[in-house]
Design an enzyme around this catalytic site. Structure first.
Site, PDB file in Angstrom:
ATOM      1  N   GLU A  86     -54.754   7.446  -7.114  1.00 22.40           N
ATOM      2  CA  GLU A  86     -54.649   6.136  -7.000  1.00 22.40           C
ATOM      3  C   GLU A  86     -53.512   5.793  -5.947  1.00 22.40           C
ATOM      4  O   GLU A  86     -52.616   6.400  -5.698  1.00 22.40           O
ATOM      5  CB  GLU A  86     -53.930   5.662  -8.354  1.00 22.40           C
ATOM      6  CG  GLU A  86     -53.742   3.967  -8.547  1.00 22.40           C
ATOM      7  CD  GLU A  86     -53.712   3.433  -9.915  1.00 22.40           C
ATOM      8  OE1 GLU A  86     -54.325   4.266 -10.665  1.00 22.40           O
ATOM      9  OE2 GLU A  86     -53.108   2.436  -9.989  1.00 22.40           O
ATOM     10  N   GLU A  97     -49.208  -3.565 -16.820  1.00 19.17           N
ATOM     11  CA  GLU A  97     -50.229  -3.542 -16.229  1.00 19.17           C
ATOM     12  C   GLU A  97     -51.470  -3.001 -17.020  1.00 19.17           C
ATOM     13  O   GLU A  97     -52.113  -2.248 -16.488  1.00 19.17           O
ATOM     14  CB  GLU A  97     -50.508  -3.024 -14.897  1.00 19.17           C
ATOM     15  CG  GLU A  97     -49.436  -3.548 -13.709  1.00 19.17           C
ATOM     16  CD  GLU A  97     -49.412  -3.210 -12.296  1.00 19.17           C
ATOM     17  OE1 GLU A  97     -49.883  -1.736 -12.350  1.00 19.17           O
ATOM     18  OE2 GLU A  97     -49.106  -3.687 -11.461  1.00 19.17           O
ATOM     19  N   ARG A 147     -42.240 -13.445 -11.284  1.00 25.58           N
ATOM     20  CA  ARG A 147     -42.539 -11.885 -11.616  1.00 25.58           C
ATOM     21  C   ARG A 147     -41.032 -11.250 -10.865  1.00 25.58           C
ATOM     22  O   ARG A 147     -40.925 -10.090 -11.477  1.00 25.58           O
ATOM     23  CB  ARG A 147     -43.617 -11.302 -10.825  1.00 25.58           C
ATOM     24  CG  ARG A 147     -43.927  -9.973 -10.546  1.00 25.58           C
ATOM     25  CD  ARG A 147     -45.170  -9.709 -10.203  1.00 25.58           C
ATOM     26  NE  ARG A 147     -45.128  -8.269  -9.870  1.00 25.58           N
ATOM     27  CZ  ARG A 147     -46.079  -7.524  -9.243  1.00 25.58           C
ATOM     28  NH1 ARG A 147     -47.522  -8.182  -9.189  1.00 25.58           N
ATOM     29  NH2 ARG A 147     -46.369  -6.148  -8.806  1.00 25.58           N
ATOM     30  N   ASP A 178     -42.753  -5.466  -5.437  1.00 27.89           N
ATOM     31  CA  ASP A 178     -43.847  -4.468  -5.658  1.00 27.89           C
ATOM     32  C   ASP A 178     -43.790  -3.669  -4.291  1.00 27.89           C
ATOM     33  O   ASP A 178     -44.945  -3.738  -3.643  1.00 27.89           O
ATOM     34  CB  ASP A 178     -45.039  -4.568  -6.128  1.00 27.89           C
ATOM     35  CG  ASP A 178     -45.875  -3.381  -6.854  1.00 27.89           C
ATOM     36  OD1 ASP A 178     -45.546  -2.387  -6.599  1.00 27.89           O
ATOM     37  OD2 ASP A 178     -47.037  -3.677  -7.057  1.00 27.89           O
ATOM     38  N   GLU A 230     -49.115   2.435   0.421  1.00 27.44           N
ATOM     39  CA  GLU A 230     -50.178   1.143  -0.201  1.00 27.44           C
ATOM     40  C   GLU A 230     -50.178  -0.088   0.686  1.00 27.44           C
ATOM     41  O   GLU A 230     -51.017  -0.591   0.942  1.00 27.44           O
ATOM     42  CB  GLU A 230     -49.840   0.976  -1.474  1.00 27.44           C
ATOM     43  CG  GLU A 230     -50.567   0.156  -2.231  1.00 27.44           C
ATOM     44  CD  GLU A 230     -50.433  -0.210  -3.761  1.00 27.44           C
ATOM     45  OE1 GLU A 230     -49.599   0.498  -4.236  1.00 27.44           O
ATOM     46  OE2 GLU A 230     -50.924  -1.178  -4.208  1.00 27.44           O
TER      47      GLU A 230
HETATM   48  C1  BDP Z   1     -48.697  -0.977  -7.805  1.00 28.01           C
HETATM   49  C2  BDP Z   1     -50.005  -0.266  -7.537  1.00 28.01           C
HETATM   50  C3  BDP Z   1     -50.643   0.393  -8.750  1.00 28.01           C
HETATM   51  C4  BDP Z   1     -49.660   1.036  -9.484  1.00 28.01           C
HETATM   52  C5  BDP Z   1     -48.502   0.374  -9.745  1.00 28.01           C
HETATM   53  C6  BDP Z   1     -47.402   1.023 -10.524  1.00 28.01           C
HETATM   54  O1  BDP Z   1     -51.061  -1.305  -6.671  1.00 28.01           O
HETATM   55  O2  BDP Z   1     -51.850   0.912  -8.331  1.00 28.01           O
HETATM   56  O3  BDP Z   1     -50.358   1.616 -10.687  1.00 28.01           O
HETATM   57  O4  BDP Z   1     -47.774  -0.237  -8.384  1.00 28.01           O
HETATM   58  O5  BDP Z   1     -46.466   1.232  -9.764  1.00 28.01           O
HETATM   59  O6  BDP Z   1     -48.015  -1.166  -6.613  1.00 28.01           O
HETATM   60  O7  BDP Z   1     -47.428   1.393 -11.635  1.00 28.01           O
END
Ligand code: BDP
Length: 657
Positions: A143, A269, A319, A348, A376
């Protein structure tokens, strides 16, 4: 354990030449145990190549020397009467001392050196892999991975040859990392079983990393008592559930006595968590912590908890506030072996965010700070983006102002964690220059005060040790990489606003991509202005989560640092920044400049042709072509968007669209 086999893997910052100074000398390694054996094998291998020896009168002594005040990972480095000595507090100190000498090269054997005590600033320095065993239909195998498949698994089973894992451990040890979580924090059904019937795979990986002092951690699914244990509930306060975690953990330690512990993403999530049972995150974390405590294991409980199904029209659910809202009230309620793992920013992993206020809000909790080495949101290893300066800024940030503690200081007992950027790509990281980020993470976790530019030099020196005259290469790479984070920032999202990426894969620009979605990542641009009002006076109140002076600084439009302006304030396009330009003009200027600088990177790289291996040169060139293209795309989309919204033309009359 044999070292020569590791030479078949791309050596990154440990090419044979990097060992010349050590390998051409006579060295005594004194000490027993796994890590002492590793150091002895390393020295023997280096000597075989460079003509040195492990006997006779010594130029270098690497020895255990346990004493008061010298921790297991610590070592004292000195040089007297022509002998360089590493005196280690414990076995790990032998390993880190050895690599410190490798890093110094010839300098370790010159003149005299007064005793220097080296100790890691942070106790746990960990990389998290977001690896899946199976290939996930949307996320692929790793991922947010941009370097091929997993180094641990392929086609649903472990790699039968773990050479690459061993080589990885070696690279990490040489940078200072001592822990690795091997699987994705989003724990799917197959990976959940690593905790139980697939535990043998974890043990095999632990066996491959152990010679380099790296402990293995596992991401676990909070609902495992149901899915794996067949229980009717995963309620953390249920006696049967607690018992299940205790028994399961006992079996883990029977298989892997030096197992590090668990990593948990809960109520985030879509992952299950304690909220389903009306329990708090402290309840959840403590149940796992209690199961791990008899073995001195730890649970890393992630603070990345927010509502990803919010209504974008409702500005009261910000958020950025979520982690602090959830966790600050729980301070003091976590067990001592529960570590709250906090992303460095409140959102994030964006290219620019303020430091998360959670880090200053929990004096009674062990905290680990989380970075993202995998790029990312910073160019996905197609763009050059050296992140050392970003991390260094975060680690040195002082939430209470100049006289208060730094972020690194606050994380001392928890540690520093980062999402790894490696895969089974021949260069490890897709973009060969992205190796520098992995290296810098380890070095900064060991010594957060290091100058990221100096770390970059170190990486260049080791990685390209075979290049005769390294100075031109060093200068060129330094120029190319050192400012690359700022370059990336200039052509992407302006002034700290974040998230103008394409939804889903997060590569390339889409200004409104997330604007009307439930993820909570908005910029609120309209015809009058842009930015998120997070003030107490008129906005979400997020600024109030900081202690003074930052709560006041961020609250004030006049004092808020420009680079974070749109993170904290919604301003008209004509708002004037400190350098006298308006926000709208700043957007145009930085986007033109950033794209131009990206093109400049490519020119600089062309000059390096001939100084590095041709295949590596070609790989980077191909990525730079993409970076230049992508930077222009960012420039055009962002500038056009804001021209249309604001109706304000570029003061310099450049063509926008
Ligand atoms: C986000 C990513 C996602 C991750 C999440 C996380 O897009 O894929 O699962 O963080 O840190 O930035 O859990």
């Amino acid at each position: 354990m044999t070292i020569p086999e590791l030479d078949d893997v791309h050596p990154a910052w440990l090419p044979p030449e990097a060992f010349r100074a050590v390998g051409s000398r006579r060295t005594l390694v004194a000490g027993d145990g796994t890590l002492a054996d590793t150091v002895r094998a390393e020295v023997a291998h280096a000597c075989a190549r460079h003509g040195g020896a492990l006997d006779g009168p010594h130029d270098l002594v690497i020895t255990l020397s346990p004493q008061e005040g010298l921790g297991d990972e610590d070592f004292v480095l000195s040089r007297q009467d022509g002998v360089t000595t590493v005196a280690a507090g414990g076995q790990a100190g032998l390993l880190y001392g050895f690599f410190a000498v490798v890093r110094l090269g010839e300098a370790a054997f010159e003149g005299e050196r007064a005793a220097e005590h080296h100790r890691p600033a942070l106790r746990r320095r960990m990389l998290d892999h977001w690896d899946n065993i199976d290939v996930h239909p949307v996320m692929g195998q790793v991922e947010r991975g941009y370097a091929g498949g997993s180094i641990f698994w392929r086609d649903g089973v472990p790699h039968d040859d773990l050479t690459r894992v061993r080589a990885y451990g070696r690279l990490l040890a040489a940078s200072g990392v001592n822990a690795v979580a091997i699987n994705n924090v989003n724990v799917h059904a197959t990976e959940a079983r690593l905790l139980t019937d697939r535990l043998g795979e974890v043990a095999a990986i632990a066996g491959a990393l152990r010679p380099y002092g790296i402990r293995v951690h596992l991401s676990v699914n909070f609902a495992s008592p149901i899915a794996l244990g067949g229980l009717p509930t995963a309620d953390p306060l249920d006696a049967g559930v607690r018992e299940w975690w205790a028994r399961t953990t006992e079996r883990v330690y029977a298989a892997i006595p030096d197992f590090g512990g668990y990593v948990v993403k809960a109520d985030s999530e879509g992952q299950p968590g304690p909220f389903a049972y009306g329990r708090s995150h402290a309840d959840g974390a403590n149940t796992l912590a209690d199961a791990l405590a008899p073995y001195e294991g730890v649970v890393h409980w992630r603070a990345f908890v927010y509502d990803h199904r919010q209504d974008w029209r409702d500005r009261s659910t910000d958020r950025a506030r979520a982690a602090h809202d959830h966790f600050a009230p729980l301070d003091g309620r976590f067990r001592d072996n529960a570590i709250l793992q906090v992303k460095y920013g409140p959102m994030d992993f964006q290219v620019r965010e303020p430091v998360s206020p959670v880090i200053a809000a929990m004096p009674g909790t062990r905290l680990a700070v989380e970075f993202q080495v995998t790029q990312e949101y910073t160019g996905q290893q197609r763009h050059v983006c050296y992140l050392g300066p970003l991390w260094s800024e975060v680690l040195g940030f002082r939430p209470w102002g100049p006289d208060g503690a730094t972020v690194a200081g606050l994380a001392v007992n928890g540690g520093l964690v980062a999402v790894s950027n490696v895969g089974d790509d021949p260069y490890w990281t897709g973009h060969p220059l992205a190796q520098a980020n992995l290296y810098a993470f380890g070095r900064l976790a060991w010594a957060p005060d290091l100058d990221p530019g100096a770390v970059l030099d170190e990486w260049i020196g080791l990685t390209f040790a075979a290049t005769g005259d390294r100075e031109p290469l060093r200068r060129a790479l330094r120029e190319l990489m050192d400012g690359s984070w700022h370059t990336y920032e200039r052509y992407t999202a302006p002034l700290g606003v974040g998230f103008m990426v394409r939804p889903g894969h997060h590569y390339g620009p889409d200004v409104d991509g997330y604007e009307y979605t439930p993820w909570g990542t908005y910029h609120f641009a309209d015809r009058d202005g842009v930015g998120v009002d997070r003030t107490r006076a008129s906005g979400t109140g997020f600024t109030g989560q900081y202690p003074r002076p930052w709560s006041e600084v961020y609250e004030s439009l006049a004092d808020c640092p420009d680079e974070l302006l749109l993170f904290f304030h919604h301003v008209p396009y004509e708002h004037v920044l400190r350098d006298g330009t308006t926000v709208i003009q700043h957007i145009y200027d930085t986007h033109f400049a950033g794209a131009e600088q990206a093109a400049g990177l490519r020119e600089k790289w062309e000059k390096i042709d001939g100084l590095v291996a041709p295949d590596l040169h070609a790989r980077v060139r191909e990525r730079l072509d993409e970076q230049v293209r992508s930077a222009e795309e960012w420039r055009d989309q962002v500038n056009t968007y804001f021209l249309r919204k604001s109706g304000v033309p570029d003061a310099h009359g450049r063509r926008i669209h």
